[in-house]
Design a protein around this motif. Structure first.
Motif, PDB file in Angstrom:
ATOM      1  N   ARG A  29       0.810  -1.218   0.000  1.00  0.00           N
ATOM      2  CA  ARG A  29       0.000   0.000   0.000  1.00  0.00           C
ATOM      3  C   ARG A  29       0.846   1.272   0.000  1.00  0.00           C
ATOM      4  O   ARG A  29       0.403   2.317  -0.465  1.00  0.00           O
ATOM      5  CB  ARG A  29      -0.939  -0.012   1.221  1.00  0.00           C
ATOM      6  CG  ARG A  29      -1.779   1.231   1.376  1.00  0.00           C
ATOM      7  CD  ARG A  29      -2.705   1.420   0.165  1.00  0.00           C
ATOM      8  NE  ARG A  29      -3.380   2.675   0.217  1.00  0.00           N
ATOM      9  CZ  ARG A  29      -2.996   3.777  -0.460  1.00  0.00           C
ATOM     10  NH1 ARG A  29      -1.940   3.757  -1.227  1.00  0.00           N
ATOM     11  NH2 ARG A  29      -3.681   4.885  -0.380  1.00  0.00           N
ATOM     12  N   LEU A  30       2.065   1.191   0.510  1.00  0.00           N
ATOM     13  CA  LEU A  30       2.892   2.386   0.667  1.00  0.00           C
ATOM     14  C   LEU A  30       3.960   2.583  -0.406  1.00  0.00           C
ATOM     15  O   LEU A  30       4.440   3.699  -0.589  1.00  0.00           O
ATOM     16  CB  LEU A  30       3.559   2.374   2.051  1.00  0.00           C
ATOM     17  CG  LEU A  30       2.612   2.376   3.253  1.00  0.00           C
ATOM     18  CD1 LEU A  30       3.408   2.310   4.542  1.00  0.00           C
ATOM     19  CD2 LEU A  30       1.699   3.578   3.245  1.00  0.00           C
ATOM     20  N   ILE A  31       4.355   1.520  -1.106  1.00  0.00           N
ATOM     21  CA  ILE A  31       5.405   1.668  -2.115  1.00  0.00           C
ATOM     22  C   ILE A  31       4.917   2.531  -3.281  1.00  0.00           C
ATOM     23  O   ILE A  31       3.711   2.707  -3.471  1.00  0.00           O
ATOM     24  CB  ILE A  31       5.884   0.295  -2.653  1.00  0.00           C
ATOM     25  CG1 ILE A  31       4.733  -0.460  -3.328  1.00  0.00           C
ATOM     26  CG2 ILE A  31       6.533  -0.513  -1.561  1.00  0.00           C
ATOM     27  CD1 ILE A  31       5.151  -1.740  -4.017  1.00  0.00           C
ATOM     28  N   LEU A  32       5.867   3.034  -4.026  1.00  0.00           N
ATOM     29  CA  LEU A  32       5.512   3.794  -5.226  1.00  0.00           C
ATOM     30  C   LEU A  32       5.310   2.804  -6.366  1.00  0.00           C
ATOM     31  O   LEU A  32       6.247   2.151  -6.816  1.00  0.00           O
ATOM     32  CB  LEU A  32       6.622   4.796  -5.577  1.00  0.00           C
ATOM     33  CG  LEU A  32       6.391   5.619  -6.839  1.00  0.00           C
ATOM     34  CD1 LEU A  32       5.094   6.408  -6.737  1.00  0.00           C
ATOM     35  CD2 LEU A  32       7.557   6.544  -7.085  1.00  0.00           C
ATOM     36  N   TRP A  33       4.080   2.664  -6.786  1.00  0.00           N
ATOM     37  CA  TRP A  33       3.709   1.768  -7.883  1.00  0.00           C
ATOM     38  C   TRP A  33       2.991   2.625  -8.916  1.00  0.00           C
ATOM     39  O   TRP A  33       1.847   3.045  -8.705  1.00  0.00           O
ATOM     40  CB  TRP A  33       2.821   0.646  -7.353  1.00  0.00           C
ATOM     41  CG  TRP A  33       2.333  -0.318  -8.378  1.00  0.00           C
ATOM     42  CD1 TRP A  33       1.035  -0.552  -8.703  1.00  0.00           C
ATOM     43  CD2 TRP A  33       3.108  -1.187  -9.191  1.00  0.00           C
ATOM     44  NE1 TRP A  33       0.952  -1.497  -9.684  1.00  0.00           N
ATOM     45  CE2 TRP A  33       2.216  -1.910 -10.011  1.00  0.00           C
ATOM     46  CE3 TRP A  33       4.473  -1.410  -9.344  1.00  0.00           C
ATOM     47  CZ2 TRP A  33       2.650  -2.839 -10.943  1.00  0.00           C
ATOM     48  CZ3 TRP A  33       4.897  -2.337 -10.271  1.00  0.00           C
ATOM     49  CH2 TRP A  33       3.993  -3.045 -11.052  1.00  0.00           C
ATOM     50  N   ARG A  40      -5.453   4.734 -10.286  1.00  0.00           N
ATOM     51  CA  ARG A  40      -6.289   4.831  -9.085  1.00  0.00           C
ATOM     52  C   ARG A  40      -6.178   6.179  -8.386  1.00  0.00           C
ATOM     53  O   ARG A  40      -6.852   6.412  -7.397  1.00  0.00           O
ATOM     54  CB  ARG A  40      -5.912   3.727  -8.104  1.00  0.00           C
ATOM     55  CG  ARG A  40      -6.143   2.343  -8.645  1.00  0.00           C
ATOM     56  CD  ARG A  40      -5.814   1.303  -7.597  1.00  0.00           C
ATOM     57  NE  ARG A  40      -5.534   0.033  -8.239  1.00  0.00           N
ATOM     58  CZ  ARG A  40      -4.647  -0.837  -7.818  1.00  0.00           C
ATOM     59  NH1 ARG A  40      -3.937  -0.590  -6.738  1.00  0.00           N
ATOM     60  NH2 ARG A  40      -4.466  -1.961  -8.465  1.00  0.00           N
ATOM     61  N   GLY A  41      -5.295   7.035  -8.867  1.00  0.00           N
ATOM     62  CA  GLY A  41      -5.142   8.354  -8.268  1.00  0.00           C
ATOM     63  C   GLY A  41      -4.574   8.334  -6.860  1.00  0.00           C
ATOM     64  O   GLY A  41      -4.842   9.233  -6.066  1.00  0.00           O
ATOM     65  N   GLN A  42      -3.754   7.338  -6.545  1.00  0.00           N
ATOM     66  CA  GLN A  42      -3.167   7.221  -5.204  1.00  0.00           C
ATOM     67  C   GLN A  42      -1.885   8.063  -5.115  1.00  0.00           C
ATOM     68  O   GLN A  42      -0.782   7.555  -4.989  1.00  0.00           O
ATOM     69  CB  GLN A  42      -2.910   5.757  -4.867  1.00  0.00           C
ATOM     70  CG  GLN A  42      -4.177   4.950  -4.771  1.00  0.00           C
ATOM     71  CD  GLN A  42      -3.931   3.477  -4.535  1.00  0.00           C
ATOM     72  OE1 GLN A  42      -2.811   2.976  -4.582  1.00  0.00           O
ATOM     73  NE2 GLN A  42      -5.005   2.757  -4.281  1.00  0.00           N
ATOM     74  N   TYR A  43      -2.075   9.366  -5.132  1.00  0.00           N
ATOM     75  CA  TYR A  43      -0.945  10.298  -5.128  1.00  0.00           C
ATOM     76  C   TYR A  43      -0.206  10.319  -3.792  1.00  0.00           C
ATOM     77  O   TYR A  43       0.933  10.777  -3.729  1.00  0.00           O
ATOM     78  CB  TYR A  43      -1.417  11.699  -5.507  1.00  0.00           C
ATOM     79  CG  TYR A  43      -2.005  11.752  -6.888  1.00  0.00           C
ATOM     80  CD1 TYR A  43      -1.183  11.661  -8.004  1.00  0.00           C
ATOM     81  CD2 TYR A  43      -3.374  11.845  -7.080  1.00  0.00           C
ATOM     82  CE1 TYR A  43      -1.716  11.682  -9.282  1.00  0.00           C
ATOM     83  CE2 TYR A  43      -3.920  11.868  -8.357  1.00  0.00           C
ATOM     84  CZ  TYR A  43      -3.080  11.788  -9.452  1.00  0.00           C
ATOM     85  OH  TYR A  43      -3.607  11.799 -10.728  1.00  0.00           O
ATOM     86  N   ASP A  44      -0.838   9.820  -2.739  1.00  0.00           N
ATOM     87  CA  ASP A  44      -0.169   9.752  -1.445  1.00  0.00           C
ATOM     88  C   ASP A  44       1.080   8.876  -1.495  1.00  0.00           C
ATOM     89  O   ASP A  44       2.011   9.050  -0.718  1.00  0.00           O
ATOM     90  CB  ASP A  44      -1.127   9.237  -0.369  1.00  0.00           C
ATOM     91  CG  ASP A  44      -1.687   7.866  -0.702  1.00  0.00           C
ATOM     92  OD1 ASP A  44      -2.339   7.736  -1.760  1.00  0.00           O
ATOM     93  OD2 ASP A  44      -1.483   6.944   0.102  1.00  0.00           O
ATOM     94  N   ARG A  45       1.136   7.960  -2.459  1.00  0.00           N
ATOM     95  CA  ARG A  45       2.313   7.098  -2.612  1.00  0.00           C
ATOM     96  C   ARG A  45       3.568   7.904  -2.949  1.00  0.00           C
ATOM     97  O   ARG A  45       4.671   7.447  -2.714  1.00  0.00           O
ATOM     98  CB  ARG A  45       2.071   6.055  -3.702  1.00  0.00           C
ATOM     99  CG  ARG A  45       1.066   5.003  -3.302  1.00  0.00           C
ATOM    100  CD  ARG A  45       0.801   4.063  -4.466  1.00  0.00           C
ATOM    101  NE  ARG A  45      -0.198   3.067  -4.175  1.00  0.00           N
ATOM    102  CZ  ARG A  45       0.071   1.807  -3.844  1.00  0.00           C
ATOM    103  NH1 ARG A  45       1.313   1.400  -3.764  1.00  0.00           N
ATOM    104  NH2 ARG A  45      -0.901   0.965  -3.603  1.00  0.00           N
TER     105      ARG A  45
END
Length: 107
Positions: A29-33, A40-45
């Motif tokens: 969930r935390l790695i930069l993928w 998915r727009g998971q910019y927090d990564r």
């Protein structure tokens, strides 16, 4: 010399990495993928990637470097500026990795 922020960053990074070493779901969930950011727009990564490390040696070397440079930087620029430099560097490194390397990356 007061190095409270440096110590806090080291402690948070060690704790988060240690948890991720023992919890594959958290690590994933935390790695930069890049696909997770793109689709998915998971910019927090782009930020969390800086607090995750590949293994203990990677973590040890990075935290040692931070321990050597952090207190001086914190003393010279103050806590707020040091935190801004640290977070911008983490995000900047993530963006560079995102643009250059198509696979996953950590710290």
């Amino acid at each position: 010399m007061d190095f409270t922020l440096t110590l806090a960053i080291v402690a948070i990074t060690v704790l988060v990495s240690w948890r991720a070493f023992n919890d594959r779901a958290l690590l994933e969930r935390l790695i930069l993928w890049p696909p997770a950011v793109e689709r998915r727009g998971q910019y927090d990564r782009l930020l969390t990637h800086g607090f995750i490390h590949a293994d203990w040696m990677h973590l040890l070397f990075n935290m040692y470097a931070l321990w050597i440079v952090g207190p001086l930087t914190e003393a010279l620029y103050g806590r707020a500026t040091f935190l801004a430099i640290y977070l911008l560097s983490a995000v900047g490194g993530s963006v560079a990795s995102y643009l250059v390397f198509p696979g996953f990356s950590v710290g």
